[in-house]
Design a protein around this motif. Sequence first.
Motif, PDB file in Angstrom:
ATOM      1  N   VAL A  96       0.761  -1.308  -0.229  1.00  0.00           N
ATOM      2  CA  VAL A  96      -0.059  -0.068   0.022  1.00  0.00           C
ATOM      3  C   VAL A  96       0.981   1.162  -0.002  1.00  0.00           C
ATOM      4  N   ALA A  97       0.898   1.943  -1.041  1.00  0.00           N
ATOM      5  CA  ALA A  97       1.491   3.209  -0.833  1.00  0.00           C
ATOM      6  C   ALA A  97       0.473   4.200  -0.143  1.00  0.00           C
ATOM      7  N   ILE A  98       1.097   4.857   0.685  1.00  0.00           N
ATOM      8  CA  ILE A  98       0.493   5.914   1.866  1.00  0.00           C
ATOM      9  C   ILE A  98       1.204   7.214   1.487  1.00  0.00           C
ATOM     10  N   ILE A 139       1.182 -10.461   4.458  1.00  0.00           N
ATOM     11  CA  ILE A 139       1.838  -9.331   4.739  1.00  0.00           C
ATOM     12  C   ILE A 139       1.169  -8.156   4.108  1.00  0.00           C
ATOM     13  N   LEU A 140       0.915  -7.009   4.951  1.00  0.00           N
ATOM     14  CA  LEU A 140       0.483  -5.749   4.177  1.00  0.00           C
ATOM     15  C   LEU A 140       1.558  -4.912   4.424  1.00  0.00           C
ATOM     16  N   LEU A 141       2.325  -4.577   3.530  1.00  0.00           N
ATOM     17  CA  LEU A 141       3.303  -3.583   3.401  1.00  0.00           C
ATOM     18  C   LEU A 141       2.971  -2.022   3.133  1.00  0.00           C
ATOM     19  N   GLY A 142       3.126  -1.170   4.172  1.00  0.00           N
ATOM     20  CA  GLY A 142       2.820   0.124   3.831  1.00  0.00           C
ATOM     21  C   GLY A 142       4.003   1.013   3.751  1.00  0.00           C
ATOM     22  N   LEU A 143       4.031   1.740   2.343  1.00  0.00           N
ATOM     23  CA  LEU A 143       5.285   2.568   2.203  1.00  0.00           C
ATOM     24  C   LEU A 143       4.716   4.070   2.037  1.00  0.00           C
ATOM     25  N   ALA A 168       5.934  -4.269  -4.902  1.00  0.00           N
ATOM     26  CA  ALA A 168       4.835  -5.048  -5.565  1.00  0.00           C
ATOM     27  C   ALA A 168       5.468  -5.905  -6.551  1.00  0.00           C
ATOM     28  N   LEU A 169       6.197  -5.658  -7.416  1.00  0.00           N
ATOM     29  CA  LEU A 169       6.857  -6.324  -8.586  1.00  0.00           C
ATOM     30  C   LEU A 169       7.507  -7.587  -7.877  1.00  0.00           C
ATOM     31  N   ARG A 170       8.500  -7.125  -6.941  1.00  0.00           N
ATOM     32  CA  ARG A 170       9.444  -8.232  -6.441  1.00  0.00           C
ATOM     33  C   ARG A 170       8.694  -9.423  -5.620  1.00  0.00           C
ATOM     34  N   TYR A 171       7.696  -9.191  -4.960  1.00  0.00           N
ATOM     35  CA  TYR A 171       6.864  -9.922  -3.913  1.00  0.00           C
ATOM     36  C   TYR A 171       5.720 -10.230  -4.479  1.00  0.00           C
ATOM     37  N   HIS A 172       5.418  -9.828  -5.714  1.00  0.00           N
ATOM     38  CA  HIS A 172       3.971 -10.236  -6.373  1.00  0.00           C
ATOM     39  C   HIS A 172       2.807  -9.672  -5.537  1.00  0.00           C
ATOM     40  N   GLY A 173       2.874  -8.742  -5.160  1.00  0.00           N
ATOM     41  CA  GLY A 173       1.753  -8.233  -4.071  1.00  0.00           C
ATOM     42  C   GLY A 173       0.837  -7.141  -4.618  1.00  0.00           C
ATOM     43  N   ALA A 174      -0.384  -7.212  -4.666  1.00  0.00           N
ATOM     44  CA  ALA A 174      -1.333  -6.230  -5.086  1.00  0.00           C
ATOM     45  C   ALA A 174      -1.047  -4.895  -4.650  1.00  0.00           C
ATOM     46  N   LEU A 175      -1.212  -3.980  -5.671  1.00  0.00           N
ATOM     47  CA  LEU A 175      -0.678  -2.655  -5.037  1.00  0.00           C
ATOM     48  C   LEU A 175      -2.115  -1.641  -4.909  1.00  0.00           C
ATOM     49  N   TYR A 176      -2.115  -0.918  -3.875  1.00  0.00           N
ATOM     50  CA  TYR A 176      -3.131   0.004  -3.668  1.00  0.00           C
ATOM     51  C   TYR A 176      -2.705   1.357  -2.726  1.00  0.00           C
ATOM     52  N   THR A 177      -3.399   2.320  -3.054  1.00  0.00           N
ATOM     53  CA  THR A 177      -3.103   3.374  -2.235  1.00  0.00           C
ATOM     54  C   THR A 177      -4.006   3.411  -1.134  1.00  0.00           C
ATOM     55  N   GLY A 178      -3.332   4.154  -0.019  1.00  0.00           N
ATOM     56  CA  GLY A 178      -4.167   4.257   1.004  1.00  0.00           C
ATOM     57  C   GLY A 178      -4.221   5.897   1.605  1.00  0.00           C
ATOM     58  N   GLN A 234      -7.367  -0.849  -6.880  1.00  0.00           N
ATOM     59  CA  GLN A 234      -6.049  -1.464  -7.056  1.00  0.00           C
ATOM     60  C   GLN A 234      -5.109  -0.894  -8.523  1.00  0.00           C
ATOM     61  N   ILE A 235      -4.009  -0.560  -8.288  1.00  0.00           N
ATOM     62  CA  ILE A 235      -3.128  -0.320  -9.421  1.00  0.00           C
ATOM     63  C   ILE A 235      -2.360  -1.412  -9.941  1.00  0.00           C
ATOM     64  N   PRO A 236      -2.524  -1.569 -11.290  1.00  0.00           N
ATOM     65  CA  PRO A 236      -2.171  -2.850 -11.936  1.00  0.00           C
ATOM     66  C   PRO A 236      -0.581  -2.591 -12.062  1.00  0.00           C
ATOM     67  N   ILE A 237       0.146  -4.085 -11.857  1.00  0.00           N
ATOM     68  CA  ILE A 237       1.569  -3.759 -11.926  1.00  0.00           C
ATOM     69  C   ILE A 237       1.910  -4.744 -12.782  1.00  0.00           C
ATOM     70  N   GLU A 238       0.997  -5.315 -13.834  1.00  0.00           N
ATOM     71  CA  GLU A 238       1.240  -6.210 -15.126  1.00  0.00           C
ATOM     72  C   GLU A 238       0.293  -5.428 -16.019  1.00  0.00           C
ATOM     73  N   GLU A 239       0.631  -5.911 -17.346  1.00  0.00           N
ATOM     74  CA  GLU A 239       0.000  -5.401 -18.384  1.00  0.00           C
ATOM     75  C   GLU A 239       0.171  -6.439 -19.579  1.00  0.00           C
TER      76      GLU A 239
END
Length: 317
Positions: A118-120, A187-191, A221-231, A248-253
């Motif tokens: 989660v990008a905070i 794990i929920l990582l807030g950055l 998010a890319l390295r650990y294959h975690g879905a990316l959101y903003t908070g 959700q912010i897509p990390i793949e296309e």
Amino acid sequence: MDYVLFVLARGLVALLQALPLRSVARLGRAGGALAYVFDARHRRVALNNLAMCFGREKSVPELRELGRENFKRIGESYACAIKTAAMSAEALRSHVEFVVPPAVSSQPGGGPADNLVVAIGHFGNFELYARFGDFVPGYQCVTTYRGLRQPLLNQLLQSLRERSGCLFFERRFEAAALKATMNQSGILLGLLADQHAGQGGLRLPFLGHDCSTSAAPAIFALRYHGALYTGICFRVGLARWRVDAGHQIPIEEEGRPRQTLEIMRDVNQAFEVAVRRDPANWFWVHKRWKSDGRAQPSAGSQGAEMVRSEPGEPVTR
């Protein structure tokens, strides 16, 4: 001197935690109002930032009033963060609401939750992000921090934060431990991703001007294959907040990883929407558009030269 500051800070913490939350919020707003009057340096930074971003949309009196309210909000947030750190989840429920997408709040099959990043940002009472696990079960909250130079004050601050159950990793010294934790499930990582990132940051637009932006949320998010959101923590009333997880912010296309630059461009856009929704709710006292040797926008071209902190005091960077 450090010990004197520690004793004073510990006394302030004890006082605020002994008061009702709404009283703490009012005291914080009063303190923020005083800071607006006496803290000329941060007042100039805030007014200059506001003029650069909103100088074409708002009048000089409107910008000054917005700056004044911003200081009150920051005072309220800091004071309330001290109080809410000591409050139980049950005591917080009448003051805080967490709004998350169904994919986050419910895990299929009841198994371990998938990891999230989660990008905070510094919105509202941003210390409440660490309480996510109290409101949405199944996650271990994790974040990074940079320790204060004063060891005793740093110890006091971390003792308040760690009551949340969130795991805190000092980003300069505990990278290996963070990596090991990220290889676990649930794990929920807030950055924090809304501050100047120096010369190593990505140069991306934010509120109409390029700024140095941390790539960390996209990289993790890319390295650990975690879905990316903003908070985003919105203030909805005195001592009341709503923490929203955005789309959700897509990390793949098309099955391939997106470029880090494009991912963080989406994060900045989500932050910009939140700022425009409630401009006083963000941390305008930070030099977000600080020069790092690359091209910088001119505050003067956006009308900043028209805004003055006090009569006769020009706003400068």
